[in-house]
Scaffold this active site. Sequence first.
Site, PDB file in Angstrom:
ATOM      1  N   LYS A 207       0.795  -1.190   0.111  1.00 25.68           N
ATOM      2  CA  LYS A 207       0.019   0.115   0.111  1.00 25.68           C
ATOM      3  C   LYS A 207       0.859   1.189   0.077  1.00 25.68           C
ATOM      4  O   LYS A 207       0.829   2.110  -0.823  1.00 25.68           O
ATOM      5  CB  LYS A 207      -1.044   0.147   1.299  1.00 25.68           C
ATOM      6  CG  LYS A 207      -1.824   1.106   1.420  1.00 25.68           C
ATOM      7  CD  LYS A 207      -2.888   1.019   2.492  1.00 25.68           C
ATOM      8  CE  LYS A 207      -3.242   2.345   2.739  1.00 25.68           C
ATOM      9  NZ  LYS A 207      -4.295   2.400   3.901  1.00 25.68           N
ATOM     10  N   GLU A 213      10.420  -4.653   4.552  1.00 24.54           N
ATOM     11  CA  GLU A 213      10.565  -6.244   4.316  1.00 24.54           C
ATOM     12  C   GLU A 213      10.248  -6.106   2.682  1.00 24.54           C
ATOM     13  O   GLU A 213      10.955  -6.844   1.907  1.00 24.54           O
ATOM     14  CB  GLU A 213       9.524  -6.890   4.997  1.00 24.54           C
ATOM     15  CG  GLU A 213       9.794  -7.000   6.567  1.00 24.54           C
ATOM     16  CD  GLU A 213       9.262  -6.101   7.262  1.00 24.54           C
ATOM     17  OE1 GLU A 213       8.897  -5.009   6.760  1.00 24.54           O
ATOM     18  OE2 GLU A 213       9.052  -6.090   8.826  1.00 24.54           O
ATOM     19  N   GLY A 271      -4.765  -1.805   4.916  1.00 27.14           N
ATOM     20  CA  GLY A 271      -4.083  -3.229   4.350  1.00 27.14           C
ATOM     21  C   GLY A 271      -4.753  -4.460   4.888  1.00 27.14           C
ATOM     22  O   GLY A 271      -4.829  -5.202   4.082  1.00 27.14           O
ATOM     23  N   ARG A 272      -5.418  -4.485   6.063  1.00 26.77           N
ATOM     24  CA  ARG A 272      -6.004  -5.827   6.251  1.00 26.77           C
ATOM     25  C   ARG A 272      -7.377  -6.101   5.705  1.00 26.77           C
ATOM     26  O   ARG A 272      -7.916  -6.941   5.822  1.00 26.77           O
ATOM     27  CB  ARG A 272      -5.841  -5.867   7.935  1.00 26.77           C
ATOM     28  CG  ARG A 272      -6.235  -4.763   8.783  1.00 26.77           C
ATOM     29  CD  ARG A 272      -6.240  -4.929  10.007  1.00 26.77           C
ATOM     30  NE  ARG A 272      -6.621  -3.458  10.719  1.00 26.77           N
ATOM     31  CZ  ARG A 272      -6.067  -2.619  11.104  1.00 26.77           C
ATOM     32  NH1 ARG A 272      -4.724  -2.203  10.366  1.00 26.77           N
ATOM     33  NH2 ARG A 272      -6.431  -1.432  11.787  1.00 26.77           N
ATOM     34  N   GLU A 357      -4.956  -6.541  14.641  1.00 21.83           N
ATOM     35  CA  GLU A 357      -4.240  -5.249  14.259  1.00 21.83           C
ATOM     36  C   GLU A 357      -5.507  -4.117  14.359  1.00 21.83           C
ATOM     37  O   GLU A 357      -5.251  -3.164  14.767  1.00 21.83           O
ATOM     38  CB  GLU A 357      -3.851  -5.350  13.032  1.00 21.83           C
ATOM     39  CG  GLU A 357      -2.949  -4.053  12.706  1.00 21.83           C
ATOM     40  CD  GLU A 357      -1.990  -4.608  11.456  1.00 21.83           C
ATOM     41  OE1 GLU A 357      -0.829  -5.196  11.593  1.00 21.83           O
ATOM     42  OE2 GLU A 357      -2.330  -3.880  10.184  1.00 21.83           O
ATOM     43  N   HIS A 388      -5.962 -33.031  17.507  1.00 23.82           N
ATOM     44  CA  HIS A 388      -4.891 -33.972  17.953  1.00 23.82           C
ATOM     45  C   HIS A 388      -3.741 -33.142  18.484  1.00 23.82           C
ATOM     46  O   HIS A 388      -2.708 -33.706  18.652  1.00 23.82           O
ATOM     47  CB  HIS A 388      -4.120 -34.828  16.832  1.00 23.82           C
ATOM     48  CG  HIS A 388      -5.625 -35.908  16.748  1.00 23.82           C
ATOM     49  ND1 HIS A 388      -5.419 -36.932  17.125  1.00 23.82           N
ATOM     50  CD2 HIS A 388      -6.512 -35.740  15.451  1.00 23.82           C
ATOM     51  CE1 HIS A 388      -6.571 -37.596  16.543  1.00 23.82           C
ATOM     52  NE2 HIS A 388      -7.091 -36.740  15.703  1.00 23.82           N
ATOM     53  N   LYS A 508       8.374  -0.513  13.360  1.00 21.77           N
ATOM     54  CA  LYS A 508       9.174  -0.437  11.828  1.00 21.77           C
ATOM     55  C   LYS A 508      10.146   0.844  12.034  1.00 21.77           C
ATOM     56  O   LYS A 508      11.387   0.552  11.479  1.00 21.77           O
ATOM     57  CB  LYS A 508       8.041  -0.061  11.068  1.00 21.77           C
ATOM     58  CG  LYS A 508       6.958  -0.740  10.487  1.00 21.77           C
ATOM     59  CD  LYS A 508       6.092  -0.208   9.542  1.00 21.77           C
ATOM     60  CE  LYS A 508       5.072  -1.114   9.043  1.00 21.77           C
ATOM     61  NZ  LYS A 508       4.108  -0.542   8.204  1.00 21.77           N
TER      62      LYS A 508
HETATM   63  O1  LIG Z   1       1.224  -2.884   2.267  1.00 21.38           O
HETATM   64  P1  LIG Z   1       2.175  -2.135   3.051  1.00 21.38           P
HETATM   65  O2  LIG Z   1       2.154  -0.379   2.933  1.00 21.38           O
HETATM   66  O3  LIG Z   1       3.455  -2.764   2.513  1.00 21.38           O
HETATM   67  O4  LIG Z   1       1.994  -2.529   4.559  1.00 21.38           O
HETATM   68  C1  LIG Z   1       2.133  -3.814   5.070  1.00 21.38           C
HETATM   69  C2  LIG Z   1       1.458  -3.877   6.322  1.00 21.38           C
HETATM   70  O5  LIG Z   1       2.146  -3.276   7.439  1.00 21.38           O
HETATM   71  C3  LIG Z   1       1.145  -2.633   8.415  1.00 21.38           C
HETATM   72  O6  LIG Z   1       1.052  -1.469   8.289  1.00 21.38           O
HETATM   73  C4  LIG Z   1       1.585  -2.955   9.653  1.00 21.38           C
HETATM   74  O7  LIG Z   1       1.752  -4.229  10.032  1.00 21.38           O
HETATM   75  C5  LIG Z   1      -0.178  -3.451   7.959  1.00 21.38           C
HETATM   76  O8  LIG Z   1      -1.106  -2.677   8.518  1.00 21.38           O
HETATM   77  C6  LIG Z   1       0.198  -3.423   6.480  1.00 21.38           C
HETATM   78  O9  LIG Z   1      -0.906  -4.475   6.051  1.00 21.38           O
END
Ligand SMILES: O=P(O)(O)OC[C@H]1O[C@](O)(CO)[C@@H](O)[C@@H]1O
Length: 545
Positions: A207, A213, A271-272, A357, A388, A508
């Site tokens: 987003k 990452e 995002g979620r 979240e 199990h 972050k």
């Molecule tokens: O889509 P982006 O901006 O890379 O963010 C990834 C994720 O990081 C967060 O901001 C925090 O985990 C989430 O809300 C989001 O889904």
Amino acid sequence: MSEHVSDSTEWQTLQGQAEKFGAVHLRDLFGSDPKRGERLTAQVADLTVDYSKNLVTDEVLTALLALADRAGLRERIGAMFAGEHINVTEDRAVLHTALRLPRDANLVVDGQDVVAEVHEVLDRMGAFSDKVRSGEWTGHTGQRIKTVVNIGIGGSDLGPVMAYEALKAFKSPDIECRFISNIDPTDLYEKTHDLDPATTLFIVCSKTFGTQETLTNATEARNWLLAGLGDGAGADAVAKHFVAVSTNADRVSGFGIDTANMFGFWDWVGGRYSLPSAVGLSVMIAVGKEHFADMLAGYHTVDEHFRTQPLESNVPALLGLLNVWYDTFLGAQSHAILPYSQYLHRFAAYLQQLTMESNGKSVRLDGSPASFQTGEVFWGEPGTNGQHAFYQLIHQGTKMIPADFIGFSKPNHDIGEMHDLFMSNFFAQTGALAFGRSIDQVLAEGTSPEIAPHRVMQGNHPTTTIIAESLTPAVLGQLIALYEHITFTQGTIWQINSFDQWGVELGKVMANQLAPKLTSSSAPAQDDDSSTNALIKLYRSQRGR
Ligand SMILES: O=P(O)(O)OC[C@H]1O[C@](O)(CO)[C@@H](O)[C@@H]1O
């Protein structure tokens, strides 16, 4: 509405009911009401939801509905669907429901024709996925794409991977999807080392397009691609093998991806909540645009139910209120998600982000601390694997763990008697959890009096059973929307903002600040706390730095 719902008489009524609830047992509730099972079963779209095995009386349900009125749930639902800026800490509308509006719907928010923009992107996604699926879209060497690798994390990963796994029965046999999320280099290695760069397409899904990452993985994936394609591969090759999903065009082009190959979405999609946006591109490529549209239509039927049904027959609202009852009034700490479908094996992981979240908050909308327990820990595994592993603790442990059992009458692949056996476990478990086994029953089976207490099951463990005929794209959309709106209901009662995530943002920032201390041999690891300093020193020495 009183300023704080937790100060209201409705809240106090529920506290009073909770105090005397210890004496209530599901055996008695079912014994005194032979029709309880049918009476407390509701339908939402294709989902039949039996909530009769929950620890509630009619009195409690009435009090929960009164609490929802007090919290203004109806009005909050209206505000969300209308695009009001209910995400107050980021001053944003919360409009994931607009992502699944049909083409002929109308919604203008902040001067933006939301429906037109959503369908413009869906159409571009459809055209692109058709090309990839048909082989018309080729890589740098002219070969068709065989593997689509989604690079993203959090909402840019969990939704797509969950839905891809859930809809495997509907996917093209010619295309495989993989998902890289973790910045652990082993994730990138494992997902790429056996791939042919010439037939691999990367979707960089973020987003913000600023997530450490994802950008690190994407950079290394580009290096891997260019090295694998060999001499002469450059920007042209990247354009054939990299597309982006993001709200941030500047950063996408800064990374070197042509914005002609970018699929956008909007800051009003959290995002979620973003799977039904362009974030679902990998899923659309795998299952085709028609099945993706079916999934969106499934979401929409539940959205409409939530938007229009009176609260007493509004399934997401009722289930959200039950969660509040357990969490805030009866003190439950966690909630188990138990899908009896191997295809839903990532569903609990997906719901963890959606629910935790969203509702892992301790400050209310007005900035005051919440003086009660909010968001539960969501967890789970598919049945019968969970049986199990951890069901023992649910059956005979000391904790209250409300559990959702999700099952299907028809399997996507029917083999012998397997599905009937599978579902007999499903039905047996909710019965055993609710009604248990008394000491008299155990003794009557011939168990010795010394051993008998160990075999007694108190029962009275609450469950909700959700059944659909089969796991289709539409049903998957319905299930996700159901949980989205359950989450919204809980956040509304607690008066928290379910749409920001400041806690994650801090982590972050700190990781970015710490990174140079791990990689540089000169920077001393001394300005953190004594524990972190020592751990970094150990790490550096083990890395030879
Ligand atoms: O889509 P982006 O901006 O890379 O963010 C990834 C994720 O990081 C967060 O901001 C925090 O985990 C989430 O809300 C989001 O889904």
